[in-house]
Structures are given as C-alpha cells and as structure tokens.
Design a protein around this motif. Structure first.
Motif, mmCIF file in Angstrom:
data_model
loop_
_atom_site.group_PDB
_atom_site.id
_atom_site.type_symbol
_atom_site.label_atom_id
_atom_site.label_comp_id
_atom_site.label_asym_id
_atom_site.label_seq_id
_atom_site.Cartn_x
_atom_site.Cartn_y
_atom_site.Cartn_z
ATOM 1 N N TYR A 167 28.870 46.524 72.626
ATOM 2 C CA TYR A 167 28.330 47.577 72.875
ATOM 3 C C TYR A 167 28.358 48.548 74.310
ATOM 4 C CZ TYR A 167 25.263 44.351 75.394
ATOM 5 O OH TYR A 167 24.781 43.608 76.738
ATOM 6 N N THR A 186 32.666 50.947 76.542
ATOM 7 C CA THR A 186 33.257 49.156 75.622
ATOM 8 C C THR A 186 33.666 50.006 74.573
ATOM 9 O OG1 THR A 186 31.520 47.856 77.224
ATOM 10 C CG2 THR A 186 32.816 47.298 75.126
ATOM 11 N N VAL A 187 33.034 50.484 73.623
ATOM 12 C CA VAL A 187 33.755 50.727 72.730
ATOM 13 C C VAL A 187 34.457 51.350 72.299
ATOM 14 C CG1 VAL A 187 32.626 51.356 70.338
ATOM 15 C CG2 VAL A 187 31.003 49.860 71.423
ATOM 16 N N ARG A 233 38.849 45.222 64.697
ATOM 17 C CA ARG A 233 37.437 45.730 64.582
ATOM 18 C C ARG A 233 36.989 45.837 62.906
ATOM 19 N NH1 ARG A 233 41.250 49.020 67.966
ATOM 20 N NH2 ARG A 233 41.207 50.300 66.005
ATOM 21 N N LEU A 269 31.632 49.826 62.489
ATOM 22 C CA LEU A 269 30.754 49.890 63.743
ATOM 23 C C LEU A 269 28.780 51.075 63.789
ATOM 24 C CD1 LEU A 269 30.930 51.474 66.561
ATOM 25 C CD2 LEU A 269 30.828 53.890 64.943
ATOM 26 N N HIS A 280 22.634 49.954 75.276
ATOM 27 C CA HIS A 280 23.947 50.015 74.038
ATOM 28 C C HIS A 280 24.652 51.578 74.201
ATOM 29 C CE1 HIS A 280 20.908 51.106 71.870
ATOM 30 N NE2 HIS A 280 19.914 50.545 71.961
ATOM 31 N N VAL A 316 25.672 53.083 70.506
ATOM 32 C CA VAL A 316 26.632 52.328 69.175
ATOM 33 C C VAL A 316 26.844 50.579 69.911
ATOM 34 C CG1 VAL A 316 28.284 54.332 69.925
ATOM 35 C CG2 VAL A 316 28.094 52.500 71.396
ATOM 36 N N LEU A 367 29.904 47.365 68.697
ATOM 37 C CA LEU A 367 30.742 47.893 67.631
ATOM 38 C C LEU A 367 31.363 45.780 66.882
ATOM 39 C CD1 LEU A 367 33.115 48.934 66.412
ATOM 40 C CD2 LEU A 367 34.601 48.238 68.381
#
Length: 273
Positions: free
Chosen positions: A38, A42-43, A54, A57, A96, A99, A101
């Motif tokens: 998060y 980072t994402v 991945r 999302l 976060h 977001v 992931l």
C-alpha cells in the motif's frame, strides 16, 4: 466495481531490473502467499518493476486518477473501494493513500546475481523494518547495486517494509542470505573488498583501502557487526563524528558510509584502485 485493465506502462524501474528478465528465483506463492502493498510510491514502483508479479489493485477513484497521472496503467483487475474498506484490508493505522495492491513477493536473489555489481550494502541482523526501509531508499538514491539481509533476525518482505522503503524495494535487488559470514566469503572470492563498520575500527572509512568493488557491512544498533562476520571481512573501519554525539543510528550510518564509498569508487580516489 471492476474496470478492464489497460496495457502496462512502458516505463521500467531504475536499477538492476531495467531492460532484461529478472535472474532471481521467484518465491513460491503457495509458501508465502500474496502480499498487500500500500501507498502511492510503493504501488507505483511495484507496477514499474517487471520482476513483481501483480494480481489485483484496490483503489479509491482519486488514488486511481493519481496513479494514472504518474503514467501507471494497471495491468491487473482494478476494484474501486471507499477509504474505509481499504482501512479494513490493511488496518486503520496503515497510511495506504487510497491504494492497495495484491502481489507476490519479489524473486529471491543470491550472491550469484551480483556478478556485475560494484557497491553492495550488507546488514547483519538489522531487525527494524522502518530502519531497513529507510536504508533501502538511501541505497537506491546513492546508486548501490543491492542490499543484503539475513534470512533470520531481519524483517520479512512485507507491507511495513515496502511502505517504509517508499518504492525502493522494487528498485534494487534485496538479497537474503542464510549465513552472512559465508556470504562475505563468497563476495570476497568474487573480487569484492569487504569492509565492516565498527566504532573501534583502526582507520576511518575515508582512509581505508577499498579497491574497485566494495561490500560494505553494517550491524545492528547496540551489537554492531557480529564477531564472525567481522572476521570474515578484509578490514574494519569507523565513522568519525566531529560533534558531541559520537554515533549515528544504522540508517544514518548507512547514508554516510555509502556516500563515502561512492565518492571513492566513482571519482577514482579509492586507495589501490
């Protein structure tokens, strides 16, 4: 609500992953399970890293728009959720930024993946994920080729470490080793000069022979580099502080020592280079 995925961004991360397949061995998702990463930085870094597998999302409308503005086109299913739902997924204390992931852990790299490296930082049983995350950021900023930690007595790859690194975890190779002393020996055999930081080191780091490939070893706060690891190194060196406080925490020591080593390696001032 789920949106159809667009093609992934063509931009790739800086550092060892650019323009080629990852050489590492992928962790088995059945063993580790997917992570929930998060935070916008980072994402974003996870989407730019071709070595990161991945899956899905979760994002607010606003956060998804911010990712799009950063040239991130998600290549996984996207589910739009309100902030409170994301809080439930990662905890109310997690920042976060809208977001989350779901992704697999990164490949497990080893000494054999560092054949082209010049500056590697090893952390001997540094346990605080916030410290290690900050060190990862500094290592990327100062052009290190990899950060090495022990498999035990070191933070696992996970959301706290990834958020603390603010994207750096996906920009540099993170090598985890079972035995740090043995790893030091392998790197010396590969042509690296191994230097451990120690407050009682006989010479300043600036005055220490470095050669043209350096493995810099830092230990945990309090205990420092363990004796067996120190003995495996070529040299011990110290950081001299001119002020009234004579020592730095490990993340600050990493910044300063990486800067000194980089100046020596890339300005041709290393003794014996």
């Amino acid at each position: 609500m789920t949106r159809s995925a667009k093609p992934p961004s063509a931009r790739l991360p800086r550092g060892p992953h650019r323009g080629r397949k990852p050489a590492g061995r992928f962790a088995d998702p059945a063993d580790a399970g997917p992570l929930r990463l998060y935070g916008l930085h980072t994402v974003e870094a996870a989407f730019r890293n071709p070595a990161r597998r991945r899956h899905r999302l979760y994002a607010t409308e606003n956060a998804l728009r911010r990712l799009t503005e950063r040239d991130i086109a998600p290549d996984v299913p996207v589910e739009i959720l309100p902030p409170r739902k994301l809080d439930q997924m990662v905890g109310r204390d997690a920042v976060h930024q809208g977001v989350v992931l779901e992704a697999d852990p990164l490949p497990a790299y080893g000494a054999e993946d560092l054949s082209r490296a010049r500056m590697v930082l090893a952390l001997d049983q540094v346990t605080d994920p916030h410290n290690v995350g900050a060190i990862l950021r500094s290592a990327v900023a100062l052009g290190a080729d990899a950060v090495v930690t022990t498999e035990r007595h070191a933070p696992e790859e996970g959301p706290v470490l990834a958020k603390s690194a603010s994207g750096a975890l996906d920009m540099i190779r993170h090598v985890r080793v079972k035995n740090m002393a043995r790893f030091v020996g392998e790197m010396r055999a590969a042509g690296f000069r191994a230097v451990a930081l120690d407050s009682a080191g006989p010479a300043r780091l600036e005055d220490t022979e470095l050669g043209d490939r350096v493995l810099l070893v830092l230990g945990s706060e309090g205990k420092g580099v363990r004796q067996g690891v120190r003995e495996a190194c070529d040299a011990l060196a110290r950081l001299d502080m001119p002020g009234e406080i004579a020592s730095l925490n490990v993340s600050n020591a990493a910044v300063l020592s990486l800067y000194i080593v980089r100046q020596a390696l890339f300005r041709g001032t290393a003794t014996g280079s």
